[in-house]
Structures are given as C-alpha cells and as structure tokens.
Design an enzyme around this catalytic site. Structure first.
Site, PDB file in Angstrom:
ATOM      1  N   GLU A 299      12.102   7.397  -3.544  1.00 52.79           N
ATOM      2  CA  GLU A 299      11.319   6.901  -4.489  1.00 52.79           C
ATOM      3  C   GLU A 299       9.830   7.803  -3.953  1.00 52.79           C
ATOM      4  OE1 GLU A 299       8.415   4.652  -3.194  1.00 52.79           O
ATOM      5  OE2 GLU A 299       9.012   3.927  -1.118  1.00 52.79           O
TER       6      GLU A 299
ATOM      7  N   LYS B 231       8.697  -4.734   4.746  1.00 50.70           N
ATOM      8  CA  LYS B 231       7.664  -4.099   5.719  1.00 50.70           C
ATOM      9  C   LYS B 231       7.700  -5.313   6.474  1.00 50.70           C
ATOM     10  CE  LYS B 231       5.864  -2.077   2.340  1.00 50.70           C
ATOM     11  NZ  LYS B 231       6.808  -1.363   1.327  1.00 50.70           N
TER      12      LYS B 231
ATOM     13  N   ASP C 139       0.835 -13.078  -4.046  1.00 46.44           N
ATOM     14  CA  ASP C 139       0.875 -11.542  -3.858  1.00 46.44           C
ATOM     15  C   ASP C 139       2.480 -11.633  -3.689  1.00 46.44           C
ATOM     16  OD1 ASP C 139       1.061  -8.161  -3.714  1.00 46.44           O
ATOM     17  OD2 ASP C 139      -0.988  -8.992  -2.561  1.00 46.44           O
TER      18      ASP C 139
HETATM   19  N1  PSU Z   1       8.420   2.226   2.033  1.00 47.09           N
HETATM   20  C1  PSU Z   1       8.153   2.725   3.220  1.00 47.09           C
HETATM   21  N2  PSU Z   1       6.747   2.788   2.796  1.00 47.09           N
HETATM   22  C2  PSU Z   1       6.299   2.938   1.470  1.00 47.09           C
HETATM   23  C3  PSU Z   1       6.581   1.932   0.617  1.00 47.09           C
HETATM   24  C4  PSU Z   1       8.007   1.704   0.813  1.00 47.09           C
HETATM   25  O1  PSU Z   1       8.424   2.998   4.111  1.00 47.09           O
HETATM   26  O2  PSU Z   1       4.762   2.978   1.302  1.00 47.09           O
HETATM   27  C5  PSU Z   1       6.606   1.367  -0.887  1.00 47.09           C
HETATM   28  C6  PSU Z   1       7.090   0.675  -2.075  1.00 47.09           C
HETATM   29  O3  PSU Z   1       6.901   2.073  -3.420  1.00 47.09           O
HETATM   30  C7  PSU Z   1       7.723  -0.031  -2.120  1.00 47.09           C
HETATM   31  C8  PSU Z   1       6.119  -0.129  -1.997  1.00 47.09           C
HETATM   32  O4  PSU Z   1       7.505  -0.061  -3.347  1.00 47.09           O
HETATM   33  O5  PSU Z   1       5.799   0.029  -1.037  1.00 47.09           O
HETATM   34  C9  PSU Z   1       5.486  -2.456  -2.039  1.00 47.09           C
HETATM   35  O6  PSU Z   1       3.559  -2.555  -2.847  1.00 47.09           O
HETATM   36  P1  PSU Z   1       3.817  -3.466  -3.315  1.00 47.09           P
HETATM   37  O7  PSU Z   1       3.549  -3.999  -1.867  1.00 47.09           O
HETATM   38  O8  PSU Z   1       1.798  -3.004  -3.891  1.00 47.09           O
HETATM   39  O9  PSU Z   1       4.464  -4.245  -4.368  1.00 47.09           O
HETATM   40 MN    MN Z   2       0.987  -6.856  -4.820  1.00 52.66          MN
END
Ligand code: PSU
Ligand code: MN
EC number: 4.2.1.70
Length: 296
Positions: free
Chosen positions: A22, A155, A134
């Site tokens: 990604e 995460k 969220d």
């Molecule tokens: N994994 C990492 N760093 C990141 C991400 C994943 O080590 O920045 C990113 C991915 O692109 C994932 C996003 O889809 O964080 C999640 O964002 P949100 O919580 O807004 O959906």
């Molecule tokens: Mn979000």
C-alpha cells in the site's frame, strides 16, 4: 481504467508470485525521508525472494498497480490525498493523485488479480467509536475482496476488542501466523487469543483457496520479540498521543496519521523503527504466502 505495470502483468500471466503493497503507509504513515527508503526496501525484500512487488497508488487519477521510480517519488515526496475506496471515483474524475489505504489497495489488488497484500497494521474500530462511529473501511473491504492481508494485527491505537468483534460480524477469517495470540502492531501480543493459527505459508494458501472468491482473510503476524516496543513505554506514549489528538480536535481520516506521527516524535523515533521492522516482517511473510499460493 487501471494501469498494471508490465512486470506485474507478466508475473500474473505466468502464475509467478506477486505481492501488493500500500501507499498510505508511505505517504501518511512514515516520515520523510525514511518513507521513500521504506518503499524501496519493501519492494527489494520481495524481489530478493523472487516475488514481484506491486505497490499501488493513484497517479493523476489512474490507479497504478506497480509503480515506476517517478511514481514512487510522488507517493513519498508529494502531498497527496489519503485515498480509501470511496475516494477512487473522485480522484479519477478530477485527475488527482492519492495514496491508497489498506481498503483501497486491497480493492485495486483484487481487480488486478493479486491475492496477497502486505501492510503494517490493519485499520479498525477506533477507541470511542461508540460515539464517533469511526471504524476503518479496511474491515468492510477486506470482507468483500479475495485478498489475504498480512499485518501485525491492528494498530494498537485502536479498540482491538471491538475490531475483532467486527471482523467476526463481517465473517473475515483471522489466522495467527505461528501464534494463537493476536498481535498489537508495535507489541508482539495483545490481550486477545485467536481460535486458529497457521504454522506455514502453505497452510495460509490452502485457507485462501478454501475461502475462494468470497472475501479476504487477515493473517496476523507479530513483530519479532526482539524487535517489539517495550510495553510500559508504549502505553505511556500512547496515552500522551490520545490526549494530544483530543486537544487538537483531530477527527475522521486524519486521526490515524496524526497519532502515528505524534507517536514517532513522542517516542524519540522508537515507534518508527518498530513500525519499519514489523512491516518488513509482514512483507517477507507475504512473499512466502504468495509463493505458496502459486504452487497450489
Ligand atoms: N500500517 C502502517 N501505517 C499506516 C497504515 C497501515 O504501518 O499508516 C495505514 C493504512 O493505509 C490503513 C490506514 O488503511 O493506516 C488506516 O486509516 P483509517 O484508520 O483512517 O482507516
Ligand atoms: Mn476513520
């Protein structure tokens, strides 16, 4: 319209392994200039294992599956949008560039016929989601597209319990890779055990095959013990990060990038090193799974 790099298309045509990577982690998850180095390094880890890398991003409105040098420079060094699946038609019509999240990357990888994807940590249900609603689109999209996502769990800034519940509701298989404890990104372990583990890439490939085109699977691959962050320090820094996000009034898609960036600074760079290590480890395991997939 989608642009598939010739190396990627050749590999897919001849049943050679390909792994999707990604671009949001590069554009919005890691600081410059380490992000550019990481993008190149993740690709090299795959090539060294005989796997073709397919880093995915939207360049001037066109989803690119496999990036050339110029496109890698765009995602690493230009201020481009964070693009989830809902943003793709808008970027296309406006001719804009965007870094794809797990959701958008998995969606585009599936369209190109790529079945294995490595990231750092999957998005999920944010803490306080009972009020903010969220929840990352990563979860819904992974339930819908036939891609195995290799991640170090979700995460640890998220509500892990709620995320696992949502994955159950969405009927996404979650398999621990050589562990039955769900990892939590910078930490090797969370408080949650998994019902199933797989001890080889071949086993994961067979699960993918059995799931066929119904949807994706999550392969939870913990950061190696010696590379993990120390838990007390992790908990201390995360608490300061939540307070900072609250004080700054950060909302919506800015939450994850804000927290990751804040935590890098508040940890004196430690979280960055662990994030890179866990991502490298995921890329390496994804290479093995893609190879096993092609041999089925
Ligand atoms: N994994 C990492 N760093 C990141 C991400 C994943 O080590 O920045 C990113 C991915 O692109 C994932 C996003 O889809 O964080 C999640 O964002 P949100 O919580 O807004 O959906
Ligand atoms: Mn979000």
């Amino acid at each position: 319209m989608i642009k598939i790099h010739s190396d990627v298309q050749d590999a897919l045509n001849s049943n050679r392994p390909v792994v999707a990577l990604e671009s949001t982690i590069i554009s919005h998850g890691l600081p410059r200039p380490r992000n550019h180095e990481a993008a190149l390094e993740f690709e090299q880890i795959l090539r060294d294992k005989g796997v073709v890398p397919a880093t995915i991003a939207v360049i001037n409105g066109v989803p690119n599956i496999g990036l050339d040098e110029a496109a890698l420079d765009v995602i690493a060094n230009q201020d481009i949008a964070k693009a989830s699946v809902r943003d793709l038609p808008i970027l296309a019509a406006k001719g804009l560039s965007g870094a794809t999240t797990v959701a958008a990357t998995a969606f585009l990888a599936a369209k190109a016929g790529i079945r294995v994807f490595a990231t750092g940590g999957l998005g999920g249900v944010h803490r306080g989601a009972n009020e903010t609603f969220d929840e990352s689109a990563d979860l819904t999209i992974v339930s819908q597209v036939p891609v195995a996502v290799v991640s170090a769990g979700v995460k640890s800034v998220l509500d892990i319990a709620a995320t696992l519940e949502r994955l159950e509701t969405l009927s996404v298989p979650v398999i621990g890779y050589k562990t039955n404890i769900f990892p939590s990104f910078w930490l090797e372990k969370s408080d949650f055990t998994l019902e199933y583990q797989a001890d080889s890439a071949e086993e994961i490939a067979r699960i993918m095959q059995a799931r066929s085109s119904q949807g994706g699977i999550v392969v939870a691959n913990p950061v190696p013990t010696e590379k993990a962050w120390e838990k007390q320090e992790h908990d201390r820094v995360l608490a300061t990060a939540f307070a900072a996000a609250e004080a700054a009034g950060v909302r919506g898609k800015d939450v994850t990038p804000f927290l990751l960036q804040y935590i890098v600074e508040a940890s004196g760079g430690k979280s960055l090193e662990v994030n890179l290590d866990l991502a490298r480890n995921n890329v390496s395991v994804a290479a093995d799974i893609a190879t096993a997939w092609c041999r089925l």
